[in-house]
Write an enzyme that holds these catalytic residues in place. Sequence first.
Site: not given
Length: 435
Positions: A23-24, A94, A118, A123, A306, A328, A398
């Site tokens: 995804k990223n 985002r 969020c 963020r 994550d 993070v 997502r």
Amino acid sequence: MDYKLRIEGGTKLKGKIVAQGAKNAALPIMAASLLLKGQKLSLERVPYLKDVNTMIDLLRKLGVQIDFKDHHIALDVPEELCWETPANLVRKMRASSLVLGPLIARCGRAILPLPGGCSIGSRPIDLHLKGLARMGATIELVHGAVHAHANGLRGCRIYLDFPSVGATENLLMAAVFAQGETVIENAAREPEIGNLIQTLISMGARIEERSTGEILVEGVDELQGCQSEIIPDRIEASTYLLAGVITRGEVTVDEINTGHVDALLAKLEESGVPLTIEKNSVTVHPVRELKAVSLKTMPFPGFPTDLQPQIMSTLALANGTSIIQESVFESRFRHISELNKMGASIEVQGHTAIVKGVRELIGADVQATDLRAGASLILAGLAAFDETNIFNLGHVWRGYEDLHIKLTKLGGRVEILPVEEIESKVNGINMKGVH
Ligand code: UD1
């Protein structure tokens, strides 16, 4: 309509699945298509995810024609682009802010409503904006939206106070057409950025990654369309490996880059999980006694934030106390109260979670507060005694393609149900046809 995932826990997962595309990586690479003019970007292994759909909607609003079939996406970019991004799409995700750099580079202007906070923290995008301003863009905030203009960006040195993934990607894409050389210091080094860089190079960009963490971009006048492939999703792959561990099962995840999951593999070895590691696949074998381990989330190659919620639910069933530090994101601990509802014993002290291993988790009704929190609760539900219902499943969609299909293939007893239907069943009334 909202959906929930019902899990009948207690089955040891067994079998093999193939990792989806990341995804990223897909999101920034799709945004990079905006740098093209009258050309096509063609991508393989694009995952079917809610966030990918949001990016498709956003790019279509900007004028890109998109065809998405069989994990292959073709992005056909016109000569003229719209440079104003719609607030409803930006607020949904985002990562929509990733169109800012390419739009300024390509159109000389962009309007981006601020993505806002969020559930995992505030963020901000201050590092993105500071870097663009150093390259010569004028940035103004008008009614909660970024208005950026540039009469040609110029190369410069940009030092990032933190190796932000999004800021690195945005600045990298903005720098592709800047005059002269741009150096991004303290840049993020996530593998997804490598995937973006390789794609930009295939388009004709001149980029060099230094082992010292600097990225050098020499501006060019134009790019050409190209084909590229999205790398395997290391977070999705790791989540399924942890599903094997937490259920004391045996799971193989295939078609991954094992070099991208080193931080997880090191922790699994430390906690006594027998592993088979091959070039493109990892198998976790049944673990008799999972030992507690401590970790701190860090930018790549550190332990990924994550994956913090998912390893936390796994360690909730370990022997001993694990200390997990989140460095993070400021408030990425919202899964903890839900895990504690299931019988976990986790205490939060500032940015640290103290996870005292328990013998068993017990099914409960829990809320997915964000994407990875949802994944962590799914792992807990798979291992728990009795039934777990995970609400707000939309968050999980997502980032996880075919989640219930993959879990079912591994022997998990899971079912997706619309929430309304459940409520009517719970009340003992068939609401269909009742007005
Ligand atoms: C990306 C990932 C997300 C992952 C995160 C960290 C995508 C689409 N998302 O998010 O899944 O959790 O990297 O690995 O790739 N920050 C600032 N100012 C900025 C930018 C960031 O203060 O201008 C802070 C953030 O608030 C956060 C930290 O830096 O605390 C990391 O953020 P960043 O690396 O930018 O994450 P994202 O790119 O948003």
